[in-house]
Design an enzyme around this catalytic site. Sequence first.
Site, short mmCIF file in Angstrom:
data_model
loop_
_atom_site.label_atom_id
_atom_site.label_comp_id
_atom_site.label_asym_id
_atom_site.label_seq_id
_atom_site.Cartn_x
_atom_site.Cartn_y
_atom_site.Cartn_z
N ASN A 15 2.45 -6.16 3.63
CA ASN A 15 1.05 -6.05 3.21
C ASN A 15 0.19 -6.85 4.19
O ASN A 15 0.37 -8.07 4.32
CB ASN A 15 0.94 -6.60 1.78
CG ASN A 15 -0.48 -6.52 1.25
OD1 ASN A 15 -1.42 -6.85 1.96
ND2 ASN A 15 -0.63 -6.08 0.03
N HIS A 53 -4.27 -9.71 4.40
CA HIS A 53 -4.84 -11.00 4.79
C HIS A 53 -5.07 -11.14 6.29
O HIS A 53 -5.69 -12.11 6.73
CB HIS A 53 -4.02 -12.14 4.19
CG HIS A 53 -4.11 -12.09 2.70
ND1 HIS A 53 -5.32 -12.14 2.03
CD2 HIS A 53 -3.17 -11.88 1.74
CE1 HIS A 53 -5.11 -12.02 0.73
NE2 HIS A 53 -3.81 -11.85 0.54
N ARG A 72 -9.64 -2.60 -2.06
CA ARG A 72 -10.24 -3.05 -3.32
C ARG A 72 -11.63 -2.48 -3.49
O ARG A 72 -12.31 -2.16 -2.52
CB ARG A 72 -10.30 -4.58 -3.35
CG ARG A 72 -8.94 -5.26 -3.40
CD ARG A 72 -9.10 -6.75 -3.58
NE ARG A 72 -9.53 -7.05 -4.93
CZ ARG A 72 -8.71 -7.48 -5.90
NH1 ARG A 72 -7.44 -7.68 -5.65
NH2 ARG A 72 -9.17 -7.72 -7.10
N ARG A 86 -13.06 -6.55 -0.18
CA ARG A 86 -13.09 -7.95 0.27
C ARG A 86 -12.21 -8.20 1.49
O ARG A 86 -12.41 -9.14 2.22
CB ARG A 86 -12.70 -8.91 -0.85
CG ARG A 86 -11.27 -8.82 -1.27
CD ARG A 86 -10.91 -9.94 -2.22
NE ARG A 86 -11.51 -9.75 -3.52
CZ ARG A 86 -10.97 -10.23 -4.65
NH1 ARG A 86 -9.85 -10.92 -4.59
NH2 ARG A 86 -11.55 -10.04 -5.81
N GLU A 122 -2.50 0.67 -1.87
CA GLU A 122 -2.64 0.13 -3.24
C GLU A 122 -4.07 0.36 -3.67
O GLU A 122 -5.01 0.11 -2.90
CB GLU A 122 -2.39 -1.38 -3.23
CG GLU A 122 -0.97 -1.78 -3.01
CD GLU A 122 -0.81 -3.29 -2.99
OE1 GLU A 122 -1.79 -4.02 -3.25
OE2 GLU A 122 0.29 -3.74 -2.68
N THR A 161 -4.08 -9.68 -7.41
CA THR A 161 -3.77 -8.85 -8.58
C THR A 161 -3.04 -9.68 -9.64
O THR A 161 -1.94 -10.16 -9.42
CB THR A 161 -2.88 -7.65 -8.15
OG1 THR A 161 -3.44 -7.11 -6.96
CG2 THR A 161 -2.85 -6.60 -9.24
N GLU A 168 6.59 -0.37 -9.34
CA GLU A 168 6.76 -1.61 -8.56
C GLU A 168 6.72 -2.75 -9.56
O GLU A 168 5.71 -2.93 -10.27
CB GLU A 168 5.66 -1.77 -7.50
CG GLU A 168 5.83 -3.08 -6.72
CD GLU A 168 4.93 -3.19 -5.50
OE1 GLU A 168 4.66 -2.16 -4.84
OE2 GLU A 168 4.49 -4.31 -5.21
N HIS A 180 4.91 -9.22 -5.05
CA HIS A 180 3.85 -10.16 -5.43
C HIS A 180 4.38 -11.59 -5.49
O HIS A 180 5.25 -11.89 -6.29
CB HIS A 180 3.15 -9.83 -6.74
CG HIS A 180 1.73 -10.33 -6.74
ND1 HIS A 180 1.42 -11.65 -6.88
CD2 HIS A 180 0.57 -9.67 -6.57
CE1 HIS A 180 0.12 -11.80 -6.81
NE2 HIS A 180 -0.43 -10.61 -6.61
N1 PXP Z 1 2.46 -5.58 -4.42
C1 PXP Z 1 1.25 -5.40 -5.02
C2 PXP Z 1 1.10 -4.25 -5.94
C3 PXP Z 1 0.16 -6.26 -4.76
O1 PXP Z 1 -1.02 -6.05 -5.36
C4 PXP Z 1 0.33 -7.28 -3.81
C5 PXP Z 1 -0.83 -8.17 -3.46
O2 PXP Z 1 -1.84 -7.41 -2.90
C6 PXP Z 1 1.59 -7.43 -3.20
C7 PXP Z 1 2.64 -6.58 -3.55
C8 PXP Z 1 1.85 -8.49 -2.18
O3 PXP Z 1 1.71 -9.75 -2.75
P1 PXP Z 1 1.77 -11.04 -1.83
O4 PXP Z 1 0.59 -10.98 -0.93
O5 PXP Z 1 1.70 -12.16 -2.83
O6 PXP Z 1 3.06 -11.00 -1.10
#
Ligand code: PXP
Length: 236
Positions: free
Chosen positions: A6, A9, A44, A48, A69, A100, A150, A190
Amino acid sequence: MLLGVNIDHVATLRNARGDKDPNVSAAAIICEMAGADGITTHLREDRRHIKDSDVYELKKILKTRLNLEMAVTEEMQKIALELLPENCCLVPEKRAELTTEGGLDVCAQIEKITKFVQPLNKAGIIVSLFIDPDLKQIDAAKKTGAAFIELHTGSFSEAFGTVDEQVEFDKLKNAARYAQSIGLKVNAGHGLTYENVHRMKEIPELVELNIGHNIVAKALFVGLENAVRQMKDLIK
Ligand code: PXP
C-alpha cells in the site's frame, strides 16, 4: 503468501509539499521490482493522500495488479467501473479517522453491498470486503457475491506482544479457516509490521497481505526497494 504494498503514504509525503515529490508511480515501480505482487491504494473521499490522477496513472503503468481500496459510495463505484482495477477492496470510511478503523459492517447493509458488488463482478473486478474476524460478517460477505474477504488485522497488531495477542490471533485463524470452508478467498491487512508479520504464516488460508505504513516508514531508513524485499522475505 503474496504481498500487496500500500503506497498511500508515499502520497501523504508528496502532498505535504505540493504535488511532485516523491513520485507515486515511481514508488510503485520500485515496489514491483522488489517483488511486490500488487500495488494497493485507498482513494479516500477527502483525497487526503492518493488522488484520482494517481490511480489512473498506476492503472496504466503497473505490471502486477492495482488493488483499489474504496468506500461503498456511488462516486467510487463509478470510478472503479471506469478505471477497471484488477482488484477492489471495499472499506468503511469516516472523515475524521486517522486510518480505516474497524471492518465494514456487512451484516447491517447486506442488500446495499450486494447491489454494489454485482456490477464490479460483472466488469471482471475481483472484489474483496474488509471485515473484522467475525463469523457473522463472513457469512454476510459470502452472500454479497464478493470472491474475497480481507481480514482486519488491526486488533491483532495492537495486541501483539501483550497478553491478548493469542486471543486476537486465534480470531484471525478461525475466521480464515471458516471463510475458506464456505468458499471465500482470504487476504489480511492493517497495522502489520516487520515484527508481527511472521505470525501470519501460521494461517495457511491467507492468500495476500496488504501492508503499507510500516513498509513506507522503513523505506526512509533502508530505501523502498530494500524495505519491500525485507517484507517479502519475511512472508515467504
Ligand atoms: N488493508 C486495508 C483494507 C487498509 O485500509 C489499509 C490501510 O489503508 C491497509 C490494508 C494497510 O494498512 P497499514 O498501512 O497499516 O499497513
